[in-house]
Design a protein around this motif. Structure first.
Motif, PDB file in Angstrom:
ATOM      1  N   SER A 172      19.473  80.825 -48.614  1.00 43.40           N
ATOM      2  CA  SER A 172      18.931  82.058 -49.180  1.00 43.40           C
ATOM      3  C   SER A 172      17.692  82.486 -48.410  1.00 43.40           C
ATOM      4  CB  SER A 172      18.573  81.844 -50.659  1.00 43.40           C
ATOM      5  OG  SER A 172      18.195  83.063 -51.254  1.00 43.40           O
ATOM      6  N   PHE A 173      17.623  83.774 -48.133  1.00 40.32           N
ATOM      7  CA  PHE A 173      16.490  84.358 -47.424  1.00 40.32           C
ATOM      8  C   PHE A 173      15.559  84.992 -48.449  1.00 40.32           C
ATOM      9  CE2 PHE A 173      19.973  84.138 -44.521  1.00 40.32           C
ATOM     10  CZ  PHE A 173      19.407  83.819 -43.306  1.00 40.32           C
TER      11      PHE A 173
ATOM     12  N   LEU B 182      19.917  73.196 -50.769  1.00 33.96           N
ATOM     13  CA  LEU B 182      19.302  74.514 -50.788  1.00 33.96           C
ATOM     14  C   LEU B 182      18.504  74.663 -49.504  1.00 33.96           C
ATOM     15  CD1 LEU B 182      18.301  77.204 -52.036  1.00 33.96           C
ATOM     16  CD2 LEU B 182      16.475  75.873 -53.131  1.00 33.96           C
ATOM     17  N   GLU B 183      18.831  75.691 -48.736  1.00 36.45           N
ATOM     18  CA  GLU B 183      18.054  76.047 -47.552  1.00 36.45           C
ATOM     19  C   GLU B 183      17.392  77.383 -47.862  1.00 36.45           C
ATOM     20  OE1 GLU B 183      20.529  76.052 -44.086  1.00 36.45           O
ATOM     21  OE2 GLU B 183      21.288  74.033 -44.492  1.00 36.45           O
ATOM     22  N   LEU B 184      16.109  77.344 -48.154  1.00 34.45           N
ATOM     23  CA  LEU B 184      15.357  78.548 -48.463  1.00 34.45           C
ATOM     24  C   LEU B 184      14.647  78.988 -47.192  1.00 34.45           C
ATOM     25  CD1 LEU B 184      14.536  80.574 -50.614  1.00 34.45           C
ATOM     26  CD2 LEU B 184      12.668  79.055 -51.256  1.00 34.45           C
TER      27      LEU B 184
ATOM     28  N   GLY C 241       6.531  77.603 -44.311  1.00 31.38           N
ATOM     29  CA  GLY C 241       7.806  77.632 -43.594  1.00 31.38           C
ATOM     30  C   GLY C 241       8.991  77.429 -44.507  1.00 31.38           C
ATOM     31  N   ASP C 242      10.127  77.239 -43.884  1.00 32.58           N
ATOM     32  CA  ASP C 242      11.374  77.097 -44.617  1.00 32.58           C
ATOM     33  C   ASP C 242      11.392  75.819 -45.448  1.00 32.58           C
ATOM     34  OD1 ASP C 242      11.992  79.354 -43.186  1.00 32.58           O
ATOM     35  OD2 ASP C 242      13.338  78.340 -41.789  1.00 32.58           O
ATOM     36  N   ILE C 243      12.241  75.823 -46.463  1.00 31.78           N
ATOM     37  CA  ILE C 243      12.364  74.685 -47.366  1.00 31.78           C
ATOM     38  C   ILE C 243      13.815  74.246 -47.368  1.00 31.78           C
ATOM     39  CG2 ILE C 243      12.206  73.970 -49.778  1.00 31.78           C
ATOM     40  CD1 ILE C 243       9.947  76.085 -50.071  1.00 31.78           C
ATOM     41  N   ASN C 244      14.036  72.949 -47.235  1.00 34.64           N
ATOM     42  CA  ASN C 244      15.369  72.377 -47.244  1.00 34.64           C
ATOM     43  C   ASN C 244      15.364  71.213 -48.223  1.00 34.64           C
ATOM     44  OD1 ASN C 244      17.792  70.961 -46.566  1.00 34.64           O
ATOM     45  ND2 ASN C 244      17.785  71.989 -44.597  1.00 34.64           N
ATOM     46  N   ILE C 245      16.152  71.331 -49.293  1.00 39.95           N
ATOM     47  CA  ILE C 245      16.202  70.303 -50.332  1.00 39.95           C
ATOM     48  C   ILE C 245      17.655  69.942 -50.584  1.00 39.95           C
ATOM     49  CG2 ILE C 245      15.715  69.757 -52.748  1.00 39.95           C
ATOM     50  CD1 ILE C 245      13.474  71.895 -52.614  1.00 39.95           C
TER      51      ILE C 245
ATOM     52  N   GLY D  72      25.695  82.288 -48.607  1.00 40.19           N
ATOM     53  CA  GLY D  72      24.516  82.957 -48.069  1.00 40.19           C
ATOM     54  C   GLY D  72      24.032  83.995 -49.065  1.00 40.19           C
ATOM     55  N   GLU D  73      22.740  84.151 -49.157  1.00 41.38           N
ATOM     56  CA  GLU D  73      22.171  85.099 -50.111  1.00 41.38           C
ATOM     57  C   GLU D  73      20.967  85.791 -49.490  1.00 41.38           C
ATOM     58  OE1 GLU D  73      20.688  84.944 -54.691  1.00 41.38           O
ATOM     59  OE2 GLU D  73      19.738  83.507 -53.324  1.00 41.38           O
ATOM     60  N   LEU D  74      20.854  87.071 -49.764  1.00 40.58           N
ATOM     61  CA  LEU D  74      19.664  87.820 -49.380  1.00 40.58           C
ATOM     62  C   LEU D  74      18.815  88.014 -50.634  1.00 40.58           C
ATOM     63  CD1 LEU D  74      21.166  90.554 -47.020  1.00 40.58           C
ATOM     64  CD2 LEU D  74      20.222  88.308 -46.432  1.00 40.58           C
ATOM     65  N   GLY D  75      17.686  87.316 -50.700  1.00 38.69           N
ATOM     66  CA  GLY D  75      16.767  87.445 -51.826  1.00 38.69           C
ATOM     67  C   GLY D  75      16.942  86.363 -52.866  1.00 38.69           C
ATOM     68  N   PHE D  76      16.211  85.262 -52.752  1.00 36.54           N
ATOM     69  CA  PHE D  76      16.301  84.141 -53.697  1.00 36.54           C
ATOM     70  C   PHE D  76      15.709  84.493 -55.053  1.00 36.54           C
ATOM     71  CE2 PHE D  76      14.999  79.902 -55.324  1.00 36.54           C
ATOM     72  CZ  PHE D  76      16.236  79.286 -55.304  1.00 36.54           C
TER      73      PHE D  76
END
Length: 155
Positions: free
Chosen positions: A79-80, A131-133, A120-124, A46-50
């Motif tokens: 990542s948020f 990657l879940e952005l 919206g959110d991005i899931n790749i 988990g990450e805060l700030g991509f």
């Protein structure tokens, strides 16, 4: 050196952002050694700030380099990011590190191919990595997480 005009701050260390990421986030979380744990199928970060994506791409470099020793089958990076950069701006920011450029190219192409992050959110998923952005204010969006993470990148 990429600079956020909104926050009047650089996205990573002016000395060597990649070295900083490896020391603070990878070594700080005991990675890639923890990926040798056969007790799990997926390892979640988990990450805060991509930002420029440097932490994600440095993690991918380590993930790929340790493939022979790894027992964990897949990596998910959540990542948020409230203010996503354009993929071309990320690419420009990462060009200092050839190994990161090589790893990031398919991901940046995939990011460029999806709808605007404002939508919206991005899931790749590419290979064994996802990657879940999560686009938006992490203070609000983090409460929507339903799956625990194994390591946090707090910058």
């Amino acid at each position: 050196m990429p600079l956020s005009a909104r926050f009047d701050d650089t996205y990573f260390s002016i000395d060597d952002g990649l070295a900083e990421t490896r020391e603070v986030f990878l070594r700080g979380n005991g990675l890639p050694e923890r990926w040798q744990d056969a007790g799990r199928d997926t390892f979640r970060i988990g990450e805060l700030g991509f930002g420029t994506g440097l932490n994600f791409f440095a993690s991918l470099c380590a993930w790929q380099a340790g493939a022979a020793q790894r027992k964990v089958a897949s990596l998910t990076f959540v990542s948020f990011e409230r203010y996503p950069l354009k993929p071309e701006d990320m690419a420009r920011a990462l060009q200092t590190w050839p190994e990161v450029v090589g790893v990031s190219a398919p991901w940046l192409d995939a990011l460029a191919a999806v709808a605007s992050p404002d939508d919206g959110d991005i899931n790749i998923t590419i290979g064994d990595c996802t990657l879940e952005l999560v686009v938006g204010d992490a203070r609000r969006r983090i409460h929507e997480m339903r799956v625990p993470v194994d390591a946090w990148y707090l910058d």
